[in-house]
Design a protein around this motif. Structure first.
Motif, PDB file in Angstrom:
ATOM      1  N   LYS A   1     -29.773  59.778  24.550  1.00  0.00           N
ATOM      2  CA  LYS A   1     -30.409  58.464  24.689  1.00  0.00           C
ATOM      3  C   LYS A   1     -30.439  57.660  23.387  1.00  0.00           C
ATOM      4  O   LYS A   1     -30.095  56.460  23.393  1.00  0.00           O
ATOM      5  N   PRO A   2     -30.822  58.247  22.227  1.00  0.00           N
ATOM      6  CA  PRO A   2     -30.886  57.452  20.993  1.00  0.00           C
ATOM      7  C   PRO A   2     -29.549  56.831  20.578  1.00  0.00           C
ATOM      8  O   PRO A   2     -29.514  55.697  20.096  1.00  0.00           O
ATOM      9  N   ILE A   3     -28.453  57.555  20.783  1.00  0.00           N
ATOM     10  CA  ILE A   3     -27.157  57.004  20.379  1.00  0.00           C
ATOM     11  C   ILE A   3     -26.735  55.870  21.317  1.00  0.00           C
ATOM     12  O   ILE A   3     -26.082  54.905  20.898  1.00  0.00           O
ATOM     13  N   LEU A   4     -27.120  55.951  22.591  1.00  0.00           N
ATOM     14  CA  LEU A   4     -26.871  54.847  23.523  1.00  0.00           C
ATOM     15  C   LEU A   4     -27.702  53.623  23.137  1.00  0.00           C
ATOM     16  O   LEU A   4     -27.210  52.488  23.163  1.00  0.00           O
ATOM     17  N   GLN A   5     -28.959  53.864  22.770  1.00  0.00           N
ATOM     18  CA  GLN A   5     -29.827  52.761  22.344  1.00  0.00           C
ATOM     19  C   GLN A   5     -29.288  52.090  21.087  1.00  0.00           C
ATOM     20  O   GLN A   5     -29.289  50.860  20.978  1.00  0.00           O
ATOM     21  N   LYS A   6     -28.830  52.904  20.151  1.00  0.00           N
ATOM     22  CA  LYS A   6     -28.276  52.359  18.904  1.00  0.00           C
ATOM     23  C   LYS A   6     -27.004  51.553  19.195  1.00  0.00           C
ATOM     24  O   LYS A   6     -26.805  50.461  18.634  1.00  0.00           O
ATOM     25  N   SER A   7     -26.165  52.069  20.065  1.00  0.00           N
ATOM     26  CA  SER A   7     -24.928  51.371  20.432  1.00  0.00           C
ATOM     27  C   SER A   7     -25.241  50.025  21.073  1.00  0.00           C
ATOM     28  O   SER A   7     -24.594  49.015  20.751  1.00  0.00           O
ATOM     29  N   LEU A   8     -26.218  50.017  21.971  1.00  0.00           N
ATOM     30  CA  LEU A   8     -26.599  48.773  22.652  1.00  0.00           C
ATOM     31  C   LEU A   8     -27.151  47.760  21.649  1.00  0.00           C
ATOM     32  O   LEU A   8     -26.796  46.575  21.685  1.00  0.00           O
ATOM     33  N   HIS A   9     -28.001  48.216  20.735  1.00  0.00           N
ATOM     34  CA  HIS A   9     -28.573  47.323  19.727  1.00  0.00           C
ATOM     35  C   HIS A   9     -27.477  46.700  18.862  1.00  0.00           C
ATOM     36  O   HIS A   9     -27.513  45.485  18.574  1.00  0.00           O
ATOM     37  N   ILE A  10     -26.499  47.510  18.464  1.00  0.00           N
ATOM     38  CA  ILE A  10     -25.401  47.001  17.631  1.00  0.00           C
ATOM     39  C   ILE A  10     -24.578  45.971  18.395  1.00  0.00           C
ATOM     40  O   ILE A  10     -24.224  44.910  17.856  1.00  0.00           O
ATOM     41  N   SER A  11     -24.282  46.256  19.654  1.00  0.00           N
ATOM     42  CA  SER A  11     -23.501  45.312  20.467  1.00  0.00           C
ATOM     43  C   SER A  11     -24.245  43.982  20.616  1.00  0.00           C
ATOM     44  O   SER A  11     -23.653  42.900  20.491  1.00  0.00           O
ATOM     45  N   GLN A  12     -25.546  44.039  20.896  1.00  0.00           N
ATOM     46  CA  GLN A  12     -26.335  42.822  21.056  1.00  0.00           C
ATOM     47  C   GLN A  12     -26.436  42.047  19.743  1.00  0.00           C
ATOM     48  O   GLN A  12     -26.413  40.813  19.743  1.00  0.00           O
ATOM     49  N   THR A  13     -26.518  42.768  18.618  1.00  0.00           N
ATOM     50  CA  THR A  13     -26.542  42.114  17.300  1.00  0.00           C
ATOM     51  C   THR A  13     -25.231  41.387  17.036  1.00  0.00           C
ATOM     52  O   THR A  13     -25.219  40.247  16.554  1.00  0.00           O
ATOM     53  N   HIS A  14     -24.122  42.023  17.381  1.00  0.00           N
ATOM     54  CA  HIS A  14     -22.815  41.383  17.207  1.00  0.00           C
ATOM     55  C   HIS A  14     -22.729  40.102  18.029  1.00  0.00           C
ATOM     56  O   HIS A  14     -22.212  39.078  17.547  1.00  0.00           O
ATOM     57  N   LEU A  15     -23.233  40.139  19.257  1.00  0.00           N
ATOM     58  CA  LEU A  15     -23.197  38.953  20.112  1.00  0.00           C
ATOM     59  C   LEU A  15     -23.999  37.813  19.491  1.00  0.00           C
ATOM     60  O   LEU A  15     -23.551  36.658  19.480  1.00  0.00           O
ATOM     61  N   ASN A  16     -25.163  38.126  18.964  1.00  0.00           N
ATOM     62  CA  ASN A  16     -26.002  37.102  18.332  1.00  0.00           C
ATOM     63  C   ASN A  16     -25.326  36.517  17.092  1.00  0.00           C
ATOM     64  O   ASN A  16     -25.390  35.296  16.854  1.00  0.00           O
ATOM     65  N   GLN A  17     -24.682  37.367  16.308  1.00  0.00           N
ATOM     66  CA  GLN A  17     -24.009  36.893  15.092  1.00  0.00           C
ATOM     67  C   GLN A  17     -22.840  35.976  15.424  1.00  0.00           C
ATOM     68  O   GLN A  17     -22.628  34.954  14.757  1.00  0.00           O
ATOM     69  N   ILE A  18     -22.081  36.329  16.458  1.00  0.00           N
ATOM     70  CA  ILE A  18     -20.949  35.481  16.862  1.00  0.00           C
ATOM     71  C   ILE A  18     -21.456  34.173  17.452  1.00  0.00           C
ATOM     72  O   ILE A  18     -20.881  33.099  17.202  1.00  0.00           O
ATOM     73  N   ARG A  19     -22.548  34.226  18.225  1.00  0.00           N
ATOM     74  CA  ARG A  19     -23.148  32.993  18.748  1.00  0.00           C
ATOM     75  C   ARG A  19     -23.497  32.034  17.623  1.00  0.00           C
ATOM     76  O   ARG A  19     -23.249  30.825  17.711  1.00  0.00           O
TER      77      ARG A  19
ATOM     78  N   PHE B   1     -20.797  62.162  30.064  1.00  0.00           N
ATOM     79  CA  PHE B   1     -19.771  61.120  30.098  1.00  0.00           C
ATOM     80  C   PHE B   1     -20.218  59.906  29.290  1.00  0.00           C
ATOM     81  O   PHE B   1     -19.394  59.246  28.643  1.00  0.00           O
ATOM     82  N   ALA B   2     -21.517  59.604  29.322  1.00  0.00           N
ATOM     83  CA  ALA B   2     -22.044  58.482  28.535  1.00  0.00           C
ATOM     84  C   ALA B   2     -21.817  58.728  27.047  1.00  0.00           C
ATOM     85  O   ALA B   2     -21.465  57.815  26.295  1.00  0.00           O
ATOM     86  N   LEU B   3     -22.001  59.977  26.620  1.00  0.00           N
ATOM     87  CA  LEU B   3     -21.754  60.339  25.222  1.00  0.00           C
ATOM     88  C   LEU B   3     -20.266  60.201  24.908  1.00  0.00           C
ATOM     89  O   LEU B   3     -19.881  59.682  23.854  1.00  0.00           O
ATOM     90  N   SER B   4     -19.424  60.649  25.815  1.00  0.00           N
ATOM     91  CA  SER B   4     -17.983  60.527  25.635  1.00  0.00           C
ATOM     92  C   SER B   4     -17.566  59.066  25.570  1.00  0.00           C
ATOM     93  O   SER B   4     -16.638  58.707  24.845  1.00  0.00           O
ATOM     94  N   PHE B   5     -18.260  58.218  26.324  1.00  0.00           N
ATOM     95  CA  PHE B   5     -17.967  56.784  26.310  1.00  0.00           C
ATOM     96  C   PHE B   5     -18.204  56.208  24.916  1.00  0.00           C
ATOM     97  O   PHE B   5     -17.371  55.465  24.383  1.00  0.00           O
TER      98      PHE B   5
END
Length: 337
Positions: free
Chosen positions: A43-61, A92-96
């Motif tokens: 769960k923590p690595i999924l949360q971290k991945s999601l946070h990074i993706s959302q941060t990237h979206l905000n920066q590009i916006r 599989f989520a970890l593999s993703f």
């Protein structure tokens, strides 16, 4: 000192635009995995991945807003169905996370080498470092859970040697030399990447109802299985045993958690990175049988990718990247009457 407003170059616009599309897709998938994950280590690595993706979206916006560039539509919560039962088990989520960040390092590495404006260069440099960090964390966790399949081992070289015969590339009298370390690396990661693809296809084929898209996914699975079989057979002939699939399984759910648009777009992205990685393997291969096979596979993937492209265009799912103005057309409009 006067601050100069440097306009974005075409690689900077295209790079940011592509990352934005990919991150909206990743955000949807990560939200879905997080909704169902039970493993407290994953769960923590999924949360971290999601946070990074959302941060990237905000920066590009922010960058696009300052430059008055319209944002792509990308993908939204409308493209996921959180009420659908889990389609994949937690591993599989970890593999993703592992697979997508491994591929992101390749894409972001290319992009970083093409940009120059300070804010964009900083964005890509940070994004590349974050992808490497997530890849390392995912790899470590996979190792601890016993699902990381290590590449083939070879004996350490005892001395420096030089190639002495042309048969190093072309087989002589039907005999081929042993695979070298570089070739083994590319073969292993090609197999690993295609195992991930087969698992993804297995799950999606259970839930897709659209006949055209179902056939498209079946064709993709067939290409992946052919590559796995070819390279595993090659490794076995070299007495390197071949690799075995990791124990990530698909559930029995038949309810799709993703929109058809998201599914085809995901395969569109995987096709493009696959051509890049196989092209890289081709450039490093010094055995003619490998080079010939890689060339053949690239052709197959390009033909397959065209099917996905046509599906997206026919259904108006494919956003057009920013492009240069048609100067000839503009000159035509400016004719004196």
């Amino acid at each position: 000192m006067v601050k100069r407003n440097v306009r974005l170059s075409s690689p900077e616009i295209g790079g940011l635009w592509g990352v934005y599309i990919q991150e909206t897709m990743s955000t949807c998938l990560l939200k879905y995995f997080l909704h169902h994950v039970q493993d407290e280590e994953i769960k923590p690595i999924l949360q971290k991945s999601l946070h990074i993706s959302q941060t990237h979206l905000n920066q590009i916006r922010d960058i696009f807003s300052e430059e008055n560039i319209p944002l792509p539509d990308g993908f939204t919560d409308k493209d996921i169905n959180l009420s659908a039962p889990p389609l994949f088990y937690d591993l599989f989520a970890l593999s993703f996370v592992y697979s997508m960040n491994r591929m992101s390092m390749v894409n972001l590495g290319f992009a970083t080498s093409t940009v120059a404006r300070a804010d964009v260069l900083n964005f890509f440099t940070r994004a590349l470092n974050e992808a490497a960090e997530l890849y390392a964390e995912a790899t470590t966790l996979m190792l601890s859970k016993g699902i990381y399949d290590r590449p083939p081992m070879i004996t350490y070289p005892e001395k420096v040697e030089y190639v002495k015969k042309q048969s190093y590339i072309v087989s002589a009298m039907g005999k081929k030399r042993s695979l070298n370390a570089v070739e083994l690396t590319e073969i292993f990661f090609n197999i690993e990447r295609n195992y991930f693809s087969v698992l993804l296809c297995t799950g999606l084929l259970q839930v897709i109802k659209d006949k055209e898209i179902k056939n498209y996914i079946k064709d993709g699975m067939e290409i992946s299985e052919k590559q796995i079989n070819f390279f595993n057979d090659l490794l076995k002939k070299e007495e390197l045993l071949g690799t075995v699939p990791v124990s990530m399984e698909v559930t029995t759910s038949t309810v799709s958690p993703f929109s058809d648009k998201l599914i085809v777009a995901l395969f569109h992205f995987l096709n493009s990175i696959d051509v890049t990685l196989i092209g890289h393997a081709l450039s490093l291969s010094m055995r003619i049988d490998l080079a010939t096979y890689y060339s053949k596979v690239i052709g197959e993937i390009l033909i397959y990718a065209e099917k996905g492209f046509n599906i997206m265009v026919n259904r108006q799912w494919l956003e057009q990247p920013p492009q240069a103005p048609n100067r000839k057309a503009l000159k035509g409009r400016g004719k004196i009457r």
